[in-house]
Design an enzyme around this catalytic site. Structure first.
Site, mmCIF file in Angstrom:
data_model
loop_
_atom_site.group_PDB
_atom_site.id
_atom_site.type_symbol
_atom_site.label_atom_id
_atom_site.label_comp_id
_atom_site.label_asym_id
_atom_site.label_seq_id
_atom_site.Cartn_x
_atom_site.Cartn_y
_atom_site.Cartn_z
ATOM 1 N N ASN A 1 -4.184 1.023 -2.392
ATOM 2 C CA ASN A 1 -3.637 -0.295 -2.682
ATOM 3 C C ASN A 1 -2.697 -0.223 -3.880
ATOM 4 O O ASN A 1 -2.651 0.779 -4.598
ATOM 5 C CB ASN A 1 -4.763 -1.298 -2.949
ATOM 6 C CG ASN A 1 -5.393 -1.808 -1.662
ATOM 7 O OD1 ASN A 1 -4.784 -1.760 -0.587
ATOM 8 N ND2 ASN A 1 -6.614 -2.308 -1.756
ATOM 9 N N CYS B 1 -1.764 -8.270 8.278
ATOM 10 C CA CYS B 1 -2.858 -7.323 8.030
ATOM 11 C C CYS B 1 -3.411 -6.894 9.380
ATOM 12 O O CYS B 1 -4.050 -7.690 10.076
ATOM 13 C CB CYS B 1 -3.944 -7.965 7.172
ATOM 14 S SG CYS B 1 -5.369 -6.879 6.876
ATOM 15 N N GLN C 1 0.827 -1.208 0.000
ATOM 16 C CA GLN C 1 0.000 0.000 0.000
ATOM 17 C C GLN C 1 0.862 1.259 0.000
ATOM 18 O O GLN C 1 1.991 1.246 0.518
ATOM 19 C CB GLN C 1 -0.925 0.053 1.230
ATOM 20 C CG GLN C 1 -2.163 -0.809 1.155
ATOM 21 C CD GLN C 1 -1.937 -2.178 1.756
ATOM 22 O OE1 GLN C 1 -0.994 -2.388 2.512
ATOM 23 N NE2 GLN C 1 -2.804 -3.121 1.422
ATOM 24 N N CYS D 1 -6.191 0.824 7.196
ATOM 25 C CA CYS D 1 -5.002 -0.031 7.192
ATOM 26 C C CYS D 1 -4.353 0.076 8.564
ATOM 27 O O CYS D 1 -3.736 1.089 8.889
ATOM 28 C CB CYS D 1 -4.031 0.385 6.093
ATOM 29 S SG CYS D 1 -2.544 -0.652 6.042
ATOM 30 N N SER E 1 -5.780 -4.563 10.222
ATOM 31 C CA SER E 1 -7.242 -4.516 10.320
ATOM 32 C C SER E 1 -7.827 -5.923 10.266
ATOM 33 O O SER E 1 -8.860 -6.204 10.885
ATOM 34 C CB SER E 1 -7.837 -3.631 9.216
ATOM 35 O OG SER E 1 -7.540 -4.136 7.934
ATOM 36 N N ASN F 1 -12.985 -0.871 7.148
ATOM 37 C CA ASN F 1 -12.983 -1.562 5.861
ATOM 38 C C ASN F 1 -13.612 -2.941 6.067
ATOM 39 O O ASN F 1 -13.672 -3.448 7.180
ATOM 40 C CB ASN F 1 -11.568 -1.654 5.273
ATOM 41 C CG ASN F 1 -10.594 -2.362 6.199
ATOM 42 O OD1 ASN F 1 -10.874 -2.593 7.374
ATOM 43 N ND2 ASN F 1 -9.431 -2.707 5.699
ATOM 44 N N ASN G 1 -11.888 -8.215 2.261
ATOM 45 C CA ASN G 1 -10.672 -8.803 2.819
ATOM 46 C C ASN G 1 -11.069 -10.107 3.499
ATOM 47 O O ASN G 1 -12.079 -10.154 4.211
ATOM 48 C CB ASN G 1 -10.043 -7.852 3.837
ATOM 49 C CG ASN G 1 -9.671 -6.516 3.224
ATOM 50 O OD1 ASN G 1 -8.739 -6.417 2.439
ATOM 51 N ND2 ASN G 1 -10.418 -5.467 3.573
#
Length: 284
Positions: free
Chosen positions: A74, A227, A54, A83, A229, A167, A200
């Site tokens: 992204n 990741c 990202q 993020c 999140s 997100n 995701n």
């Protein structure tokens, strides 16, 4: 050939990562430039550009309540909402560049605002706000019951849970983290028409009530080393289903995070490290 550089804009950046989830971090506070989707795609190329999962852009905030505005793109140039690993790297970037001189930073984003706190043990804590299980927070093409969601893939129904951490995330409980079909199922779910804006996908193995293993297939990116999140989403689902306690260690491919959540009506906290790799400049 060399005259072309005179027509281009020179921008300074930092390459950073949070548990292997890598970023190009740029500020538009002291420098002026325009980023387009094609420019971001070119910069993300790991052979001919900087290379990253990202791009993180730090801007001036128009609201006096916040120190800065934070945007996430992204590798394909699409702008996204959140993020977690990136937030920790943004905090470290602001500190290293002398743009902040306090222990707590308030950031506005395009969806949910976050706060970052520097801990005494070199970890960084991010207040990720309260997770949302509301349908309107997740772009989905039909009505469902979030904790009893199943989608038909490869001639069988796959049970999963949906949650928004700013997100959208889909969390699947698995028995083996090493054998989880991350790429296969991740691609199928991301492209499924039920998620018009993508999703995701996290694959979670519960070790005990304070410990999980997790792999994440990120929207527009694929599987990443970590990741943030996604870790928050997995723990939120686990706590909502009474599978986990309010303080959980999350093992990811790139390292581990601590996620704390007291439950509904409380904010969720993510604690982990951020690493500066190098500084550089590039012409765009």
């Amino acid at each position: 050939m060399f005259s072309n550089y005179k027509k281009k804009k020179k921008i300074y950046f930092s390459k950073m990562h949070g548990l292997g989830n890598d970023f190009m971090v740029i500020e538009s506070i002291k420098q002026d430039f325009i980023l387009t989707k094609s420019i971001i795609e070119n910069l993300s190329n790991r052979n001919t550009g900087v290379g990253f999962d990202q791009l993180l852009l730090i801007e001036k905030s128009n609201n006096f309540k916040f120190d800065f505005h934070y945007r996430i793109f992204n590798a394909n140039g699409n702008e996204v909402e959140q993020c977690g690993n990136g937030a920790r790297c943004v905090g470290l970037f602001l500190f290293l560049k002398g743009l902040i001189n306090k222990r707590k930073i308030m950031l506005s984003t395009n969806k949910k605002n976050i706060s970052i706190k520097f801990m005494s043990d070199n970890n960084i804590q991010v207040n990720m706000n309260e997770p949302s299980f509301k349908l309107e927070e997740i772009s989905i093409s039909k009505k469902i019951v979030l904790n009893n969601f199943s989608v038909k893939l490869i001639n069988k129904n796959l049970k999963c849970s949906l949650v928004s951490i700013g997100n959208p995330h889909c969390v699947i409980k698995v028995e083996s983290i090493n054998n989880a079909p991350v790429k296969k199922i991740g691609e199928l779910l991301e492209k499924n028409s039920i998620f018009p804006q993508g999703i995701n996908v996290g694959f979670m193995k519960v070790i005990n009530k304070n410990h999980i293993q997790l792999r994440v297939y990120e929207r527009d990116v694929g599987e990443t080393q970590s990741c943030g999140s996604g870790a928050c989403a997995a723990v939120a689902v686990g706590i909502a289903k009474n599978l986990l306690c309010d303080n959980v260690k999350v093992d990811l491919l790139g390292g581990n995070l601590i996620i704390k959540w007291k439950g509904f009506n409380y904010p969720l906290y993510m604690i982990g490290t951020a690493c500066h790799i190098y500084d550089g400049y590039i012409y765009i």
